[in-house]
Design an enzyme around this catalytic site. Structure first.
Site, PDB file in Angstrom:
ATOM      1  N   HIS A   1       0.818  -1.200   0.000  1.00 34.79           N
ATOM      2  CA  HIS A   1       0.000   0.000   0.000  1.00 34.79           C
ATOM      3  C   HIS A   1       0.859   1.259   0.000  1.00 34.79           C
ATOM      4  O   HIS A   1       1.953   1.292   0.545  1.00 34.79           O
ATOM      5  CB  HIS A   1      -0.889   0.028   1.249  1.00 34.79           C
ATOM      6  CG  HIS A   1      -2.140  -0.775   1.136  1.00 34.79           C
ATOM      7  ND1 HIS A   1      -3.053  -0.597   0.109  1.00 34.79           N
ATOM      8  CD2 HIS A   1      -2.660  -1.743   1.944  1.00 34.79           C
ATOM      9  CE1 HIS A   1      -4.078  -1.433   0.289  1.00 34.79           C
ATOM     10  NE2 HIS A   1      -3.850  -2.135   1.386  1.00 34.79           N
TER      11      HIS A   1
ATOM     12  N   CYS B   1       0.216   2.799  -4.756  1.00 31.07           N
ATOM     13  CA  CYS B   1      -0.364   4.153  -4.709  1.00 31.07           C
ATOM     14  C   CYS B   1      -1.636   4.441  -5.474  1.00 31.07           C
ATOM     15  O   CYS B   1      -2.502   3.608  -5.374  1.00 31.07           O
ATOM     16  CB  CYS B   1       0.638   5.240  -5.009  1.00 31.07           C
ATOM     17  SG  CYS B   1       1.219   6.020  -3.530  1.00 31.07           S
TER      18      CYS B   1
END
Length: 264
Positions: free
Chosen positions: A78, A133
């Site tokens: 993440h 992202c």
């Protein structure tokens, strides 16, 4: 001239209800591909990829390299953001990678990555590959390898891991290339998407992978021996973005560094 790599993959994000599926496979696949090309490879997977471990491993990788060495850092997991506190971000946000212990508020900021990269000796080449992202849309490219079903975004909103009283005001952000990671201090950045997009965690032929990693490695196997990073990037763009994978891969670096031979 030695070649060193650190491959980080995090599927398990305890306390967030936001686990991923393909990041460990990404790290394993990058490690295998780099190992075949003569790199000594260290892996940090899931629990092993705490912030402290990531910082220590990156610092060891960078500071231990000498003139003529090539260093590759790959990250799959993440991404997130926090309010910028030092005024170096035009959008008021620092981009960040999410270590395994993000649930304890541990984030690796772009500013911190920049500081780690300043520890390199002159003449050391650094390539950062980030399959993580942020969100957007386009329609083209070949995604015939993609399994049916909706992929998952590799973005962890601050509300998932920040305490409510620490949450920043959600401001609009301009379409820029992967935020502060373009200034991290390496020679080249290969990123899975624009700063305003998501990198997708999905599945190909029944096996989880990040879309960017899958197509980067698929095209890597067909490159001529003399291929440059610029050439490789163009090959990846034959696949991304696509209708079901609306992410624009990015390459950032000077004209000279883009023309370096891949992993040489």
């Amino acid at each position: 001239m030695a070649k060193h790599a650190l491959c980080i993959g995090i599927n398990n994000y305890p306390g967030t209800d936001s686990d991923l599926s393909g990041c460990v496979n990404d790290a394993t696949d990058w490690a295998d591909a780099l190992g075949e090309r003569g790199f000594s490879v260290t892996r940090l997977l899931d629990r092993a990829a705490s912030k402290a471990a990531m910082v220590q491993s990156i610092d060891t990788l960078i500071s231990g390299a000498v003139k003529g060495d090539t260093v590759v850092l790959s990250y799959s997991g993440h991404g997130t953001w926090v309010p910028d506190t030092d005024g170096d971000e035009p959008d008021g946000r620092d981009e960040a990678l999410c270590p395994w212990d993000i649930h304890d508020g541990q984030v690796l900021l772009d500013d911190e990555v920049h500081e780690l990269f300043t520890h390199r000796a002159a003449g050391v080449r650094i390539l950062l590959i980030s399959d993580s992202c942020h969100s957007g849309s386009v329609t083209r490219g070949d995604d015939s390898d993609l399994d049916a079903g909706m992929p998952r975004a590799r973005f962890l909103p601050p509300a998932v891991w920040m305490k409510a009283d620490a949450l920043p005001r959600d401001t609009a952000r301009p379409a820029r290339l992967f935020g502060g990671f373009t200034r991290a201090g390496g020679d080249l950045l290969l990123a899975g998407c624009l700063d305003t997009q998501f990198s997708w965690d999905t599945s190909f032929n029944g096996r989880p992978n990040g879309a960017f990693t899958y197509y980067a490695l698929k095209t890597l196997t067909t490159l001529p021996a003399t291929a440059s990073y610029e050439y490789w990037f163009k090959e990846i763009r034959n696949y991304l973005p696509s209708t079901r994978l609306p992410q624009d891969p990015q390459i950032f670096g000077t004209r000279t560094t883009r023309r370096f031979k891949v992993f040489v």
